[in-house]
Design an enzyme around this catalytic site. Sequence first.
Site, mmCIF file in Angstrom:
data_model
loop_
_atom_site.group_PDB
_atom_site.id
_atom_site.type_symbol
_atom_site.label_atom_id
_atom_site.label_comp_id
_atom_site.label_asym_id
_atom_site.label_seq_id
_atom_site.Cartn_x
_atom_site.Cartn_y
_atom_site.Cartn_z
ATOM 1 N N LYS A 246 -28.176 26.209 11.662
ATOM 2 C CA LYS A 246 -28.317 24.718 11.892
ATOM 3 C C LYS A 246 -27.396 24.259 12.984
ATOM 4 C CE LYS A 246 -24.697 23.299 8.519
ATOM 5 N NZ LYS A 246 -24.324 22.770 7.259
ATOM 6 N N GLN B 79 -12.200 20.453 9.869
ATOM 7 C CA GLN B 79 -11.717 20.602 11.061
ATOM 8 C C GLN B 79 -10.792 21.737 11.256
ATOM 9 O OE1 GLN B 79 -10.513 16.385 12.296
ATOM 10 N NE2 GLN B 79 -11.564 15.707 10.578
ATOM 11 N N ASP C 248 -21.261 16.733 1.140
ATOM 12 C CA ASP C 248 -20.478 15.328 1.421
ATOM 13 C C ASP C 248 -21.776 14.315 1.450
ATOM 14 O OD1 ASP C 248 -19.143 13.267 2.647
ATOM 15 O OD2 ASP C 248 -18.542 14.688 4.342
ATOM 16 N N GLY D 240 0.843 -1.250 0.040
ATOM 17 C CA GLY D 240 -0.147 0.035 0.075
ATOM 18 C C GLY D 240 0.715 1.204 0.049
ATOM 19 N N GLU D 241 2.116 1.190 0.366
ATOM 20 C CA GLU D 241 2.952 2.470 0.248
ATOM 21 C C GLU D 241 3.089 3.147 -1.100
ATOM 22 O OE1 GLU D 241 6.876 1.622 1.964
ATOM 23 O OE2 GLU D 241 5.925 0.997 3.878
ATOM 24 N N GLY E 168 -26.573 15.317 3.515
ATOM 25 C CA GLY E 168 -27.893 15.490 4.775
ATOM 26 C C GLY E 168 -27.857 17.059 5.084
ATOM 27 N N HIS F 211 -13.660 25.812 2.801
ATOM 28 C CA HIS F 211 -14.605 25.594 3.830
ATOM 29 C C HIS F 211 -14.475 27.069 4.801
ATOM 30 C CE1 HIS F 211 -17.583 24.398 6.704
ATOM 31 N NE2 HIS F 211 -16.837 24.691 7.644
HETATM 32 C C1 R5P Z 1 -20.571 22.257 6.843
HETATM 33 O O1 R5P Z 1 -20.749 23.209 7.373
HETATM 34 C C2 R5P Z 1 -20.286 22.599 5.241
HETATM 35 O O2 R5P Z 1 -20.555 23.709 4.785
HETATM 36 C C3 R5P Z 1 -21.366 21.743 4.438
HETATM 37 O O3 R5P Z 1 -22.714 22.043 4.651
HETATM 38 C C4 R5P Z 1 -21.315 20.230 5.137
HETATM 39 O O4 R5P Z 1 -20.091 19.723 5.261
HETATM 40 C C5 R5P Z 1 -22.093 19.308 3.906
HETATM 41 O O5 R5P Z 1 -21.940 18.110 4.739
HETATM 42 P P1 R5P Z 1 -23.091 17.042 4.353
HETATM 43 O O6 R5P Z 1 -23.408 17.068 3.056
HETATM 44 O O7 R5P Z 1 -22.674 15.560 4.997
HETATM 45 O O8 R5P Z 1 -24.356 17.506 5.460
#
Ligand code: R5P
Length: 315
Positions: A195, A100, A225, A41-42, A228, A133
């Site tokens: 949110k 992060q 991502d 895997g390296e 959701g 981000h």
């Molecule tokens: C988070 O604050 C980002 O701006 C996106 O809203 C978030 O990372 C999207 O992730 P997911 O599609 O998993 O909700």
Amino acid sequence: MATVGELKLFTGTANPRLGASVAEQLGVPLGNVDIHRFRCGEIYVRYLETVRGDDVFVIQPFAAPVNESLVEMLIMIDTLKRASADRITAVVPYYGYARQEKKDAPREPISARMVADVLTTVGANRVVVIDLHAPAIQGFFNIPVDHLTALPMFVDYCRARRISNGIVIAPDAGRVKTAERLASRLDMPVGVVYKRRPSHNVSEVTHVIGEVEGKTCIIIEDIIDTGGSVVNVVEALLKGGARPEVLVCATHAVLSSDAPVRLSHPAIAELVVTDTVPIPEDRMLDKISVLSVAPLIAEAIRRIHGNVSISALFN
Ligand code: R5P
């Protein structure tokens, strides 16, 4: 025009199609590099042409599998440094680990900073990123960072749609400035959805600010991502009386887990993303349009190499 060495362009394996498009836009051949995995895997990297004294750009988004993409980029940069490249620019269209970027709880890492540190430590002299981000991540580097944006591409796309009675929606507090910029260019009002995140990859809408009743909503996101967040936002907008024909713009289509199922939500009429990360065929949906960031990256490379101002690409 002052330049630094010869321009050389290489791509890692995370998004070779984007690398090839950038090369085409620039009118330079992609550099020849052997990248393969040992059986354990390296990762092995060897440049098959000289880079001595060259101005080298390496394109590698931190696409899935994110840790593979990151380590491959680090090894590519380390190899360039040891091969006497004059200047090494890490072009990271999608900067993974950007979410992060601060400690939200005790004993957490700041992984976005750690990634900046390792990129610099292995030998990157400058970095090019798109729609971070959190823009403050630029300050995690002690080398120049050119923070490009796909926003003008979304502006053009939305204008072409000739949306009447529209409103631009920031899906969280972090996206308000971007939403304001998009709204002002489209001459539309702005709404904000608040949110909270009870746990990783889970979000809950608390309230919607702005008049969405009877309006066509344009949600502007940085990352989709799992899908959701965006679906929760769409549901909240529908509860507020928004038209069930939401347009979602998002720079980075990470589309992990069951994102394609979530994004099939009937009220999402269109999803406009870019090609910073590749979308596997089995994750693609008919309603997804992919805009290419290749011309943007190519123009940035042209200007960096030529020592020409690049600030026009930041807005
Ligand atoms: C988070 O604050 C980002 O701006 C996106 O809203 C978030 O990372 C999207 O992730 P997911 O599609 O998993 O909700």
